[in-house]
Design a protein around this motif. Structure first.
Motif, PDB file in Angstrom:
ATOM      1  N   TRP A  57       0.923  -0.879   1.727  1.00 44.89           N
ATOM      2  CA  TRP A  57       0.999   0.575   1.668  1.00 44.89           C
ATOM      3  C   TRP A  57       1.145   1.114   3.090  1.00 44.89           C
ATOM      4  O   TRP A  57       0.646   0.520   4.048  1.00 44.89           O
ATOM      5  CB  TRP A  57      -0.249   1.171   1.010  1.00 44.89           C
ATOM      6  CG  TRP A  57      -1.553   0.736   1.639  1.00 44.89           C
ATOM      7  CD1 TRP A  57      -2.349  -0.293   1.240  1.00 44.89           C
ATOM      8  CD2 TRP A  57      -2.187   1.321   2.786  1.00 44.89           C
ATOM      9  NE1 TRP A  57      -3.445  -0.398   2.073  1.00 44.89           N
ATOM     10  CE2 TRP A  57      -3.377   0.590   3.030  1.00 44.89           C
ATOM     11  CE3 TRP A  57      -1.875   2.385   3.638  1.00 44.89           C
ATOM     12  CZ2 TRP A  57      -4.249   0.896   4.081  1.00 44.89           C
ATOM     13  CZ3 TRP A  57      -2.746   2.688   4.677  1.00 44.89           C
ATOM     14  CH2 TRP A  57      -3.911   1.949   4.885  1.00 44.89           C
ATOM     15  N   ARG A  58       1.850   2.216   3.219  1.00 46.42           N
ATOM     16  CA  ARG A  58       2.099   2.766   4.551  1.00 46.42           C
ATOM     17  C   ARG A  58       1.897   4.274   4.560  1.00 46.42           C
ATOM     18  O   ARG A  58       2.291   4.965   3.618  1.00 46.42           O
ATOM     19  CB  ARG A  58       3.531   2.466   5.005  1.00 46.42           C
ATOM     20  CG  ARG A  58       3.797   0.994   5.285  1.00 46.42           C
ATOM     21  CD  ARG A  58       5.250   0.770   5.646  1.00 46.42           C
ATOM     22  NE  ARG A  58       5.538  -0.644   5.876  1.00 46.42           N
ATOM     23  CZ  ARG A  58       6.747  -1.161   5.891  1.00 46.42           C
ATOM     24  NH1 ARG A  58       7.801  -0.385   5.688  1.00 46.42           N
ATOM     25  NH2 ARG A  58       6.932  -2.443   6.127  1.00 46.42           N
ATOM     26  N   THR A  59       1.286   4.755   5.616  1.00 43.71           N
ATOM     27  CA  THR A  59       1.245   6.174   5.919  1.00 43.71           C
ATOM     28  C   THR A  59       1.920   6.343   7.275  1.00 43.71           C
ATOM     29  O   THR A  59       2.398   5.372   7.862  1.00 43.71           O
ATOM     30  CB  THR A  59      -0.209   6.695   5.997  1.00 43.71           C
ATOM     31  OG1 THR A  59      -0.851   6.139   7.151  1.00 43.71           O
ATOM     32  CG2 THR A  59      -1.000   6.307   4.751  1.00 43.71           C
ATOM     33  N   ARG A  60       1.948   7.551   7.798  1.00 44.23           N
ATOM     34  CA  ARG A  60       2.541   7.748   9.116  1.00 44.23           C
ATOM     35  C   ARG A  60       1.722   7.100  10.222  1.00 44.23           C
ATOM     36  O   ARG A  60       2.247   6.740  11.261  1.00 44.23           O
ATOM     37  CB  ARG A  60       2.684   9.243   9.396  1.00 44.23           C
ATOM     38  CG  ARG A  60       3.768   9.927   8.572  1.00 44.23           C
ATOM     39  CD  ARG A  60       3.884  11.384   8.930  1.00 44.23           C
ATOM     40  NE  ARG A  60       4.967  12.032   8.186  1.00 44.23           N
ATOM     41  CZ  ARG A  60       5.244  13.322   8.260  1.00 44.23           C
ATOM     42  NH1 ARG A  60       4.504  14.116   9.039  1.00 44.23           N
ATOM     43  NH2 ARG A  60       6.239  13.825   7.552  1.00 44.23           N
ATOM     44  N   ALA A  61       0.412   6.959   9.979  1.00 47.45           N
ATOM     45  CA  ALA A  61      -0.466   6.479  11.038  1.00 47.45           C
ATOM     46  C   ALA A  61      -1.041   5.085  10.799  1.00 47.45           C
ATOM     47  O   ALA A  61      -1.610   4.492  11.710  1.00 47.45           O
ATOM     48  CB  ALA A  61      -1.617   7.470  11.230  1.00 47.45           C
ATOM     49  N   VAL A 205       5.243   2.043  -0.553  1.00 44.90           N
ATOM     50  CA  VAL A 205       4.569   0.848  -1.095  1.00 44.90           C
ATOM     51  C   VAL A 205       5.664  -0.200  -1.209  1.00 44.90           C
ATOM     52  O   VAL A 205       6.534  -0.124  -2.075  1.00 44.90           O
ATOM     53  CB  VAL A 205       3.934   1.129  -2.472  1.00 44.90           C
ATOM     54  CG1 VAL A 205       3.302  -0.164  -3.011  1.00 44.90           C
ATOM     55  CG2 VAL A 205       2.879   2.226  -2.376  1.00 44.90           C
ATOM     56  N   VAL A 206       5.638  -1.178  -0.313  1.00 46.25           N
ATOM     57  CA  VAL A 206       6.719  -2.147  -0.218  1.00 46.25           C
ATOM     58  C   VAL A 206       6.172  -3.571  -0.325  1.00 46.25           C
ATOM     59  O   VAL A 206       4.980  -3.803  -0.096  1.00 46.25           O
ATOM     60  CB  VAL A 206       7.490  -1.995   1.122  1.00 46.25           C
ATOM     61  CG1 VAL A 206       8.093  -0.609   1.230  1.00 46.25           C
ATOM     62  CG2 VAL A 206       6.574  -2.257   2.307  1.00 46.25           C
ATOM     63  N   PRO A 207       7.024  -4.549  -0.687  1.00 45.48           N
ATOM     64  CA  PRO A 207       6.552  -5.937  -0.762  1.00 45.48           C
ATOM     65  C   PRO A 207       6.036  -6.435   0.573  1.00 45.48           C
ATOM     66  O   PRO A 207       6.552  -6.078   1.634  1.00 45.48           O
ATOM     67  CB  PRO A 207       7.809  -6.699  -1.194  1.00 45.48           C
ATOM     68  CG  PRO A 207       8.683  -5.675  -1.836  1.00 45.48           C
ATOM     69  CD  PRO A 207       8.425  -4.416  -1.102  1.00 45.48           C
ATOM     70  N   ALA A 208       5.014  -7.266   0.510  1.00 43.25           N
ATOM     71  CA  ALA A 208       4.464  -7.838   1.739  1.00 43.25           C
ATOM     72  C   ALA A 208       5.362  -8.917   2.298  1.00 43.25           C
ATOM     73  O   ALA A 208       5.267  -9.247   3.483  1.00 43.25           O
ATOM     74  CB  ALA A 208       3.065  -8.402   1.464  1.00 43.25           C
TER      75      ALA A 208
END
Length: 211
Positions: A57-61, A205-208
């Motif tokens: 999962w990713r946010t800007r920070a 939300v991208v594959p690891a």
């Protein structure tokens, strides 16, 4: 149908078994673990049909891993039993692990009525996907999150806010052929919000694993 707060849902004891008729493979218990073990045995499948999905999962920070496990609802002659899956065997981390019921947005009405997360199967244009997400949340007051895949790439995720109005955003889910499944994206969105995360913070939300 009244809805409990995200905190109450995370801390609530396992629900008692129930039965729903007409179940399809598109319904499952989803368990999202934000503390997956980094070992050589980690699943590399991005889709829900390949078993657990390891995603980022990713946010800007910030960013972090999550392991999404699906336990299909067993179908019997009496219907579909809601057997609660085994919990993660570790202490709480930054975000608590989350277990919820995911169902196909076009599946049986009885399953959609009980679902915490609804996922569309048919990709749509962004505007149409947003409209579909809003309709799903409006028609299913017991549902916290809904996701509809977009044509080309990404998906639109919607979350029910405390006011009852939906919040929608287009999330990245990786590029083909390794895109995270809409089912995995939807479950991470639910777990994120149920754990106290701001829905507006999530960007992807991208594959690891790339391949």
């Amino acid at each position: 149908m009244s809805r409990r707060s995200p905190a109450a849902r995370v801390n609530a004891p396992p629900t008692r078994p129930a039965t729903v008729r007409g179940a399809e493979p598109g319904a499952a218990w989803a368990t999202v673990c934000f503390r997956p073990p980094y070992t050589g045995a980690l699943p590399r499948e991005a889709g829900f049909r390949g078993g657990p999905a390891c995603v980022v999962w990713r946010t800007r920070a910030a960013h972090g891993p999550a392991l999404v496990r699906f336990d299909a609802l067993p179908v019997t002659e009496r219907g579909c039993a809601y057997r609660y899956p085994a919990p993660c065997l570790h202490g709480p981390g930054r975000f608590p692990c989350d277990t919820h019921l995911r169902a196909d947005a076009d599946g049986p009405a009885e399953l959609r009525e009980h679902a915490d997360v609804l996922v569309g199967r048919v990709p749509r244009a962004v505007t149409e996907a947003r409209r579909r997400v809003r309709v799903l949340l409006a028609e299913h007051p017991g549902c916290l999150a809904a996701v509809v895949p977009c044509l080309g790439a990404g998906c639109v995720a919607g979350v029910r806010r405390a006011t009852g109005e939906p919040w929608c955003v287009r999330l990245e889910r990786g590029g083909p052929p390794a895109a995270a499944s809409p089912q995995a994206v939807a479950s991470v969105v639910h777990a994120w919000v149920a754990g106290g995360g701001s829905p507006g913070a999530l960007r992807a939300v991208v594959p690891a694993f790339a391949g």
